[in-house]
Design a protein around this motif. Structure first.
Motif, mmCIF file in Angstrom:
data_model
loop_
_atom_site.group_PDB
_atom_site.id
_atom_site.type_symbol
_atom_site.label_atom_id
_atom_site.label_comp_id
_atom_site.label_asym_id
_atom_site.label_seq_id
_atom_site.Cartn_x
_atom_site.Cartn_y
_atom_site.Cartn_z
ATOM 1 N N MET A 189 0.846 -1.196 0.000
ATOM 2 C CA MET A 189 0.000 0.000 0.000
ATOM 3 C C MET A 189 0.880 1.245 0.000
ATOM 4 N N LYS A 190 0.485 2.214 -0.817
ATOM 5 C CA LYS A 190 1.229 3.467 -0.888
ATOM 6 C C LYS A 190 0.447 4.558 -0.160
ATOM 7 N N PHE A 191 1.147 5.334 0.652
ATOM 8 C CA PHE A 191 0.522 6.413 1.407
ATOM 9 C C PHE A 191 0.973 7.761 0.856
ATOM 10 N N ILE A 192 0.022 8.698 0.806
ATOM 11 C CA ILE A 192 0.324 10.061 0.378
ATOM 12 C C ILE A 192 -0.210 11.025 1.429
ATOM 13 N N LEU A 193 0.635 11.932 1.873
ATOM 14 C CA LEU A 193 0.213 12.989 2.787
ATOM 15 C C LEU A 193 -0.066 14.235 1.953
ATOM 16 N N ALA A 194 -1.312 14.724 2.032
ATOM 17 C CA ALA A 194 -1.724 15.882 1.233
ATOM 18 C C ALA A 194 -1.423 17.186 1.973
ATOM 19 N N SER A 195 -0.187 17.321 2.436
ATOM 20 C CA SER A 195 0.204 18.488 3.220
ATOM 21 C C SER A 195 1.706 18.694 3.136
ATOM 22 N N ALA A 196 2.104 19.966 3.074
ATOM 23 C CA ALA A 196 3.538 20.282 3.057
ATOM 24 C C ALA A 196 4.048 20.650 4.450
ATOM 25 N N SER A 197 3.181 20.554 5.459
ATOM 26 C CA SER A 197 3.554 20.926 6.819
ATOM 27 C C SER A 197 4.701 20.052 7.334
ATOM 28 N N GLU A 198 5.794 20.701 7.708
ATOM 29 C CA GLU A 198 6.946 19.959 8.243
ATOM 30 C C GLU A 198 6.579 19.225 9.518
ATOM 31 N N ARG A 199 5.685 19.817 10.316
ATOM 32 C CA ARG A 199 5.272 19.183 11.572
ATOM 33 C C ARG A 199 4.485 17.898 11.293
ATOM 34 N N ARG A 200 3.581 17.946 10.320
ATOM 35 C CA ARG A 200 2.808 16.744 9.975
ATOM 36 C C ARG A 200 3.703 15.668 9.366
ATOM 37 N N ILE A 201 4.623 16.082 8.517
ATOM 38 C CA ILE A 201 5.544 15.124 7.897
ATOM 39 C C ILE A 201 6.346 14.406 8.972
ATOM 40 N N GLU A 202 6.854 15.175 9.941
ATOM 41 C CA GLU A 202 7.664 14.580 11.016
ATOM 42 C C GLU A 202 6.830 13.622 11.857
ATOM 43 N N LEU A 203 5.594 14.020 12.186
ATOM 44 C CA LEU A 203 4.739 13.158 13.010
ATOM 45 C C LEU A 203 4.319 11.900 12.264
ATOM 46 N N LEU A 204 3.939 12.048 10.996
ATOM 47 C CA LEU A 204 3.508 10.871 10.231
ATOM 48 C C LEU A 204 4.650 9.882 10.056
ATOM 49 N N SER A 205 5.887 10.396 9.941
ATOM 50 C CA SER A 205 7.050 9.509 9.757
ATOM 51 C C SER A 205 7.300 8.636 10.988
ATOM 52 N N ARG A 206 6.684 8.984 12.113
ATOM 53 C CA ARG A 206 6.816 8.154 13.315
ATOM 54 C C ARG A 206 6.007 6.866 13.212
ATOM 55 N N VAL A 207 4.943 6.902 12.396
ATOM 56 C CA VAL A 207 4.071 5.718 12.304
ATOM 57 C C VAL A 207 4.055 5.085 10.916
ATOM 58 N N ILE A 208 4.398 5.856 9.886
ATOM 59 C CA ILE A 208 4.496 5.322 8.527
ATOM 60 C C ILE A 208 5.876 5.693 7.995
ATOM 61 N N LYS A 209 6.674 4.686 7.698
ATOM 62 C CA LYS A 209 8.062 4.939 7.306
ATOM 63 C C LYS A 209 8.193 5.430 5.870
ATOM 64 N N ASP A 210 7.302 4.978 4.996
ATOM 65 C CA ASP A 210 7.449 5.296 3.591
ATOM 66 C C ASP A 210 6.158 5.925 3.050
ATOM 67 N N PHE A 211 6.219 7.211 2.753
ATOM 68 C CA PHE A 211 5.060 7.890 2.166
ATOM 69 C C PHE A 211 5.527 9.052 1.304
ATOM 70 N N LYS A 212 4.657 9.443 0.383
ATOM 71 C CA LYS A 212 4.934 10.602 -0.478
ATOM 72 C C LYS A 212 4.254 11.823 0.101
ATOM 73 N N VAL A 213 4.813 12.974 -0.191
ATOM 74 C CA VAL A 213 4.200 14.241 0.191
ATOM 75 C C VAL A 213 3.758 14.949 -1.088
ATOM 76 N N ILE A 214 2.443 15.129 -1.220
ATOM 77 C CA ILE A 214 1.899 15.877 -2.355
ATOM 78 C C ILE A 214 0.961 16.941 -1.780
ATOM 79 N N PRO A 215 1.454 18.167 -1.610
ATOM 80 C CA PRO A 215 0.615 19.217 -1.029
ATOM 81 C C PRO A 215 -0.629 19.487 -1.875
ATOM 82 N N SER A 216 -1.737 19.716 -1.202
ATOM 83 C CA SER A 216 -2.980 20.029 -1.889
ATOM 84 C C SER A 216 -2.974 21.486 -2.350
ATOM 85 N N ASP A 217 -3.508 21.709 -3.545
ATOM 86 C CA ASP A 217 -3.622 23.082 -4.045
ATOM 87 C C ASP A 217 -5.049 23.611 -3.887
ATOM 88 N N PHE A 218 -5.829 22.937 -3.033
ATOM 89 C CA PHE A 218 -7.220 23.334 -2.834
ATOM 90 C C PHE A 218 -7.304 24.727 -2.201
#
Length: 195
Positions: A1-30
């Motif tokens: 399974m591939k995970f994508i975080l729809a946010s460029a927030s450094e804080r969210r990226i750091e927190l998500l990396s604690r529970v999911i080791k491999d994910f892409k970051v694609i910020p939303s342009d909404f």
């Protein structure tokens, strides 16, 4: 399974990396301005997170990847049923921190998880109560000189210098940072995904 975080927030990226080791970051342009606040903060923050996740999930089809799960989030600060978004400038940041001084406010994070391939959408939110000490104008000015208020809902980040303003907290600390890990884990569990 591939995970994508729809946010460029450094804080969210750091927190998500604690529970999911491999994910892409694609910020939303909404464009967040297209969703109007109707008086319900939980509903509002969930709509924002869903719109962000949907914007990225529709774009993932261009990658032709299989088994993609998108995580969309939005965090806001609310006091007296008013929404405090990101400050426009230093003066706006001063106004926000002054409003929070000596009071309890709420931090809401909406989370939407979309399994793109199976069109499964899970949406929820977390709320944390935060109490600030009474702050003098000098306290606020000293903080604003650090420029940590920029790009932060409510003009502060609990993980920065503004942490000294926090007298008490009720609820998930990580929610205030921008990604409530406990809520996220429960939502994934309800979808049959073990992190």
């Amino acid at each position: 399974m591939k995970f994508i975080l729809a946010s460029a927030s450094e804080r969210r990226i750091e927190l998500l990396s604690r529970v999911i080791k491999d994910f892409k970051v694609i910020p939303s342009d909404f464009d967040e301005q297209t969703i109007k606040f109707n008086g319900s903060v939980p509903e509002y923050v969930m709509k924002l997170s869903k719109a962000k996740a949907e914007a990225v999930s529709s774009a993932t089809y261009a990658f032709s990847e299989s088994d993609v799960t998108v995580i969309g989030c939005d965090t806001i600060v609310s006091i007296d049923n008013l929404i405090l978004g990101k400050p426009k400038d230093k003066q706006d940041a001063f106004r926000m921190i002054k409003m929070l001084s000596g009071k309890v406010h709420s931090v809401y994070t909406g989370i939407t998880i979309i399994n793109v391939n199976f069109d499964i959408i899970k949406c929820d939110y977390a709320c944390t109560k935060v109490k600030f000490s009474n702050l003098s104008n000098q306290d606020i000015e000293k903080y604003l000189c650090l420029e940590e208020y920029e790009d932060k809902a409510g003009a502060y980040g609990i993980q920065g210098y503004a942490g000294v303003f926090v007298e008490a907290i009720e609820g998930c600390f990580y929610n205030v940072v921008g990604l409530p890990l406990n809520k996220l884990n429960k939502m994934f569990g309800e979808m049959g995904i073990n992190l």
